[in-house]
Design a protein around this motif. Structure first.
Motif, PDB file in Angstrom:
ATOM      1  N   ALA A  24     -18.169  15.938 -72.395  1.00 50.73           N
ATOM      2  CA  ALA A  24     -17.323  17.138 -72.367  1.00 50.73           C
ATOM      3  C   ALA A  24     -18.024  18.357 -72.960  1.00 50.73           C
ATOM      4  O   ALA A  24     -17.423  19.436 -73.016  1.00 50.73           O
ATOM      5  N   THR A  25     -19.272  18.208 -73.398  1.00 49.28           N
ATOM      6  CA  THR A  25     -20.029  19.353 -73.894  1.00 49.28           C
ATOM      7  C   THR A  25     -20.416  20.243 -72.722  1.00 49.28           C
ATOM      8  O   THR A  25     -20.988  19.765 -71.736  1.00 49.28           O
ATOM      9  N   LEU A  26     -20.096  21.538 -72.808  1.00 50.65           N
ATOM     10  CA  LEU A  26     -20.360  22.457 -71.713  1.00 50.65           C
ATOM     11  C   LEU A  26     -21.842  22.429 -71.333  1.00 50.65           C
ATOM     12  O   LEU A  26     -22.714  22.640 -72.172  1.00 50.65           O
ATOM     13  N   GLY A  27     -22.110  22.150 -70.064  1.00 53.01           N
ATOM     14  CA  GLY A  27     -23.482  22.122 -69.573  1.00 53.01           C
ATOM     15  C   GLY A  27     -24.153  20.768 -69.683  1.00 53.01           C
ATOM     16  O   GLY A  27     -25.308  20.625 -69.277  1.00 53.01           O
ATOM     17  N   ALA A  28     -23.447  19.758 -70.201  1.00 49.58           N
ATOM     18  CA  ALA A  28     -24.026  18.414 -70.335  1.00 49.58           C
ATOM     19  C   ALA A  28     -23.018  17.363 -69.876  1.00 49.58           C
ATOM     20  O   ALA A  28     -22.580  16.521 -70.657  1.00 49.58           O
ATOM     21  N   PRO A  29     -22.631  17.407 -68.590  1.00 45.31           N
ATOM     22  CA  PRO A  29     -21.609  16.476 -68.083  1.00 45.31           C
ATOM     23  C   PRO A  29     -22.208  15.111 -67.746  1.00 45.31           C
ATOM     24  O   PRO A  29     -22.323  14.707 -66.587  1.00 45.31           O
ATOM     25  N   LYS A  30     -22.558  14.365 -68.762  1.00 44.56           N
ATOM     26  CA  LYS A  30     -23.293  13.111 -68.584  1.00 44.56           C
ATOM     27  C   LYS A  30     -22.352  11.953 -68.274  1.00 44.56           C
ATOM     28  O   LYS A  30     -21.299  11.813 -68.885  1.00 44.56           O
ATOM     29  N   PHE A  31     -22.773  11.089 -67.351  1.00 47.11           N
ATOM     30  CA  PHE A  31     -21.998   9.901 -66.988  1.00 47.11           C
ATOM     31  C   PHE A  31     -22.273   8.795 -68.008  1.00 47.11           C
ATOM     32  O   PHE A  31     -23.086   7.909 -67.767  1.00 47.11           O
ATOM     33  N   TYR A  32     -21.597   8.817 -69.123  1.00 45.37           N
ATOM     34  CA  TYR A  32     -21.872   7.805 -70.132  1.00 45.37           C
ATOM     35  C   TYR A  32     -21.412   6.412 -69.695  1.00 45.37           C
ATOM     36  O   TYR A  32     -22.093   5.430 -69.956  1.00 45.37           O
ATOM     37  N   TRP A  33     -20.248   6.341 -69.026  1.00 44.62           N
ATOM     38  CA  TRP A  33     -19.683   5.027 -68.705  1.00 44.62           C
ATOM     39  C   TRP A  33     -18.691   5.195 -67.561  1.00 44.62           C
ATOM     40  O   TRP A  33     -17.953   6.175 -67.511  1.00 44.62           O
ATOM     41  N   GLN A  34     -18.687   4.234 -66.643  1.00 40.65           N
ATOM     42  CA  GLN A  34     -17.651   4.235 -65.611  1.00 40.65           C
ATOM     43  C   GLN A  34     -17.380   2.811 -65.146  1.00 40.65           C
ATOM     44  O   GLN A  34     -18.274   1.956 -65.148  1.00 40.65           O
ATOM     45  N   ASP A  35     -16.131   2.563 -64.783  1.00 38.03           N
ATOM     46  CA  ASP A  35     -15.695   1.269 -64.264  1.00 38.03           C
ATOM     47  C   ASP A  35     -15.100   1.480 -62.882  1.00 38.03           C
ATOM     48  O   ASP A  35     -14.361   2.445 -62.653  1.00 38.03           O
ATOM     49  N   HIS A  36     -15.417   0.571 -61.960  1.00 42.06           N
ATOM     50  CA  HIS A  36     -14.948   0.658 -60.593  1.00 42.06           C
ATOM     51  C   HIS A  36     -14.040  -0.538 -60.304  1.00 42.06           C
ATOM     52  O   HIS A  36     -14.302  -1.650 -60.763  1.00 42.06           O
ATOM     53  N   TYR A  37     -13.015  -0.301 -59.498  1.00 37.48           N
ATOM     54  CA  TYR A  37     -12.042  -1.336 -59.173  1.00 37.48           C
ATOM     55  C   TYR A  37     -11.999  -1.550 -57.662  1.00 37.48           C
ATOM     56  O   TYR A  37     -12.097  -0.586 -56.890  1.00 37.48           O
ATOM     57  N   ASP A  38     -11.890  -2.804 -57.251  1.00 38.23           N
ATOM     58  CA  ASP A  38     -11.917  -3.121 -55.829  1.00 38.23           C
ATOM     59  C   ASP A  38     -10.592  -2.770 -55.165  1.00 38.23           C
ATOM     60  O   ASP A  38      -9.676  -2.242 -55.806  1.00 38.23           O
ATOM     61  N   ARG A  39     -10.473  -3.092 -53.879  1.00 37.21           N
ATOM     62  CA  ARG A  39      -9.273  -2.699 -53.149  1.00 37.21           C
ATOM     63  C   ARG A  39      -8.031  -3.439 -53.632  1.00 37.21           C
ATOM     64  O   ARG A  39      -6.905  -3.013 -53.371  1.00 37.21           O
ATOM     65  N   LYS A  40      -8.196  -4.529 -54.357  1.00 37.96           N
ATOM     66  CA  LYS A  40      -7.065  -5.244 -54.947  1.00 37.96           C
ATOM     67  C   LYS A  40      -6.694  -4.680 -56.318  1.00 37.96           C
ATOM     68  O   LYS A  40      -5.739  -5.142 -56.930  1.00 37.96           O
ATOM     69  N   GLY A  41      -7.463  -3.700 -56.789  1.00 37.09           N
ATOM     70  CA  GLY A  41      -7.214  -3.123 -58.098  1.00 37.09           C
ATOM     71  C   GLY A  41      -7.836  -3.899 -59.239  1.00 37.09           C
ATOM     72  O   GLY A  41      -7.529  -3.638 -60.408  1.00 37.09           O
ATOM     73  N   GLU A  42      -8.734  -4.836 -58.940  1.00 39.09           N
ATOM     74  CA  GLU A  42      -9.363  -5.658 -59.972  1.00 39.09           C
ATOM     75  C   GLU A  42     -10.722  -5.085 -60.362  1.00 39.09           C
ATOM     76  O   GLU A  42     -11.437  -4.516 -59.534  1.00 39.09           O
ATOM     77  N   HIS A  43     -11.061  -5.233 -61.647  1.00 36.58           N
ATOM     78  CA  HIS A  43     -12.340  -4.741 -62.159  1.00 36.58           C
ATOM     79  C   HIS A  43     -13.481  -5.383 -61.375  1.00 36.58           C
ATOM     80  O   HIS A  43     -13.595  -6.597 -61.283  1.00 36.58           O
TER      81      HIS A  43
END
Length: 422
Positions: free
Chosen positions: A337-356
Motif C-alpha cells: 500500500a506504499t505509494l509507488g510500490a504496489p508489490k505482490f507480497y502474497w496471493q491465493d487463488h481458488y478454483d471454480r468450486k471455490g476451493e483453495h
C-alpha cells in the motif's frame, strides 16, 4: 462466618482494584530474527511484531502454508519502503489527469501512479489499484531476466526438472523515461520463452497488451516450422506448459483489468511480506541443487524458500473475480500500500468450486538498475498448487536487467521471438 466472608470480599475487591489500576497486560514483543514455523507458531500467535499481534498480520493462507507445508519466516523490524527513483515526482506532476471511462478503461493517462489516492469506499477502487500496479514502470520500463531458471517441484518426490526461460517486458506507455509513451495504443510487450531443455525449447508466448482493453495479440514461435504464429487471444489465461503457472500469473499478474469480471478493494490492513530479502542469488558456477541456495530442496515438500526476512507492511487486500471461462474463480491478493510500490507480497487463488488451489508468493529487495535508478527487483517467485502438491519457483540472478540502456521496442516484439532463443 459473616465477618470472615466480609473480609474475603474486601480482599477480593482490593485485588480487583489493583489490577484495574495496573492497566492492560501488554503482549510480548518477539526478538529480532525469531523464526515463525510450524513448530513455533502456536507460541508466537499472541506475541507481537512492531506492536502488532502476529495472528493479525498473517494474511490469506499464510497460516495454512506454515502449519501444513513447512513455510518459514524470519520476523524482523520493518524498514522504510524505498520508491523507484523519480516515480513520486512524476506522480505529483500528472496527478488528477487519469480517470476511468464507463467500461473501466484507463483514459487520459500519461505516466506516474494513475490514482495516487485510493478510497476503499469507491466502487472503482479495485480497478484503480490494478492500474496502479500494471500501467507504470515502478519495476522498470524494460525488463530482461536471463538466466531465469524455473524449478518444477513435486511435493512428495522433490525437484523434477529445471527449465531455462527468457522473460522480457517492455512498456510502450506509462514509462518513467521520456517519451512516456512510444505508442499510446499499446500498453506493453511481454514474453516468456523456454530456452532449455531441448525437448521444450521454443515453447512460450509473447503478448501484446493494448491500452483500450481489447484482448491481446498472442504469438508463439513454432520450433518445427521456425515460424512465429499468432494464437487465439484467449491464450492469455492458459497454463504455461510444463509449469504450475497460468500466463496471467507471470510476475504476479499479466492482464488488463477489464478482462476480469470485477475487482474489489476490500480495505487496507497490515500483513507480513518480504521487502528487503536476504536470500542468496542463483549460483551459475555451482552444479546440481547447489545452484539454488535460496531453496530448501532437501526437505519435503521441497518447494519452500530458505527462511527470509518478513516485515509488517501496509497492504491493500484485493479480490479479483475472473469471468466464468477462467480456471480461477477468485484471486485474493495482498498488495503493497506504499505509494509507488504496489508489490505482490502474497496471493491465493481458488478454483471454480471455490476451493483453495494456488498460493503465489513474491519477495523483493532494492538494487541499482542499469540506468542508475534505485528500484526494486524480484528475489523469488513461488506458485504452489496445493491440490496436486506441486510447485514452480525461481530465484534472483545478479544478471537480471532493469532498464538496460540498449533496450528498444524492436527487441521485444513478435518478430524478435526467434532471437530470444539465441
Amino acid at each position: 462466618m459473616f465477618k470472615t466472608d466480609f473480609v474475603r470480599l474486601l480482599a477480593a475487591s482490593g485485588l480487583a482494584a489493583g489490577l484495574s489500576l495496573a492497566g492492560p497486560v501488554l503482549a510480548e514483543e518477539v526478538a529480532e530474527g525469531t523464526l515463525l514455523n510450524a513448530a513455533s507458531i502456536d507460541s508466537l500467535l499472541d506475541k507481537t511484531l512492531d506492536g502488532q499481534p502476529i495472528r493479525s498480520v498473517l494474511v490469506g493462507q499464510q497460516e495454512k502454508m506454515i502449519r501444513q507445508y513447512g513455510w518459514q519466516m524470519n520476523l524482523v523490524k520493518a524498514k522504510p519502503v524505498n520508491i523507484t527513483s523519480g516515480l513520486l515526482e512524476l506522480t505529483e506532476k500528472h496527478k488528477g489527469e487519469a480517470s476511468l471511462d464507463a467500461g473501466k478503461h484507463l483514459v487520459n493517462y500519461t505516466t506516474g501512479v494513475p490514482f495516487p489516492e485510493l478510497d476503499p469506499a469507491d466502487p472503482d477502487a479495485g480497478y484503480k489499484l490494478i492500474y496502479n500496479i500494471l500501467r507504470v514502470g515502478w519495476l522498470g520500463d524494460a525488463l530482461n531476466l536471463q538466466p531465469l531458471t524455473f524449478l518444477i517441484i513435486d511435493g512428495k518426490k522433490g525437484l523434477e526438472k529445471e527449465q531455462g526461460w527468457v522473460y522480457r517486458r517492455f512498456l510502450m506507455s506509462g514509462r518513467l523515461s521520456e517519451p512516456h509513451a512510444l505508442d499510446p495504443n499499446i500498453a506493453k510487450y511481454e514474453a516468456l520463452v523456454n530456452v532449455y531443455p531441448n525437448d521444450t525449447r521454443g515453447l512460450g508466448l509473447l503478448t501484446v497488451n493494448y491500452t483500450d482493453g481489447r484482448l491481446p495479440d498472442v504469438y508463439a514461435y513454432v520450433k518445427s516450422l521456425r515460424r512465429v504464429r499468432r494464437l487465439s487471444s484467449g491464450a492469455w489465461a492458459d497454463p504455461v506448459q510444463g509449469t504450475d503457472l497460468l500466463f496471467d500469473d507471470t510476475f504476479g499478474l499479466n492482464l488488463d483489468p477489464t478482462w476480469y469480471e470485477s475487482w474489489k478493494l476490500i480495505g487496507k490492513r497490515q500483513g507480513l511480506g518480504v521487502d528487503h530479502s536476504v536470500l542468496p542469488s542463483l549460483d551459475e558456477k555451482a552444479s546440481g541443487k547447489a545452484k539454488y541456495p535460496f531453496m530448501n530442496l532437501a526437505e519435503a515438500p521441497y518447494w519452500n524458500f530458505q527462511p527470509d526476512n518478513y516485515e509488517v507492511k501496509d497492504v491493500y487486500e484485493l479480490e479479483g473475480k475472473p469471468k466464468s471461462n477462467h480456471l480461477v474463480s477468485r484471486r485474493h491478493m495482498f498488495v503493497g500500500a506504499t505509494l509507488g510500490a504496489p508489490k505482490f507480497y502474497w496471493q491465493d487463488h481458488y478454483d471454480r468450486k471455490g476451493e483453495h488451489w494456488h498460493t503465489e508468493f513474491l519477495g523483493y529487495k532494492d538494487v541499482k538498475w542499469d540506468d542508475g535508478r534505485t528500484g526494486p527487483t524480484v528475489t523469488g517467485v513461488l506458485l504452489v498448487d496445493v491440490q496436486r502438491l506441486h510447485a514452480t519457483a525461481f530465484g534472483y540472478s545478479a544478471a537480471f536487467h532493469h532498464n538496460p540502456p540498449d533496450a528498444k521496442a524492436a527487441d521485444y516484439t513478435p518478430e524478435a521471438l526467434p532471437r530470444m532463443l539465441e
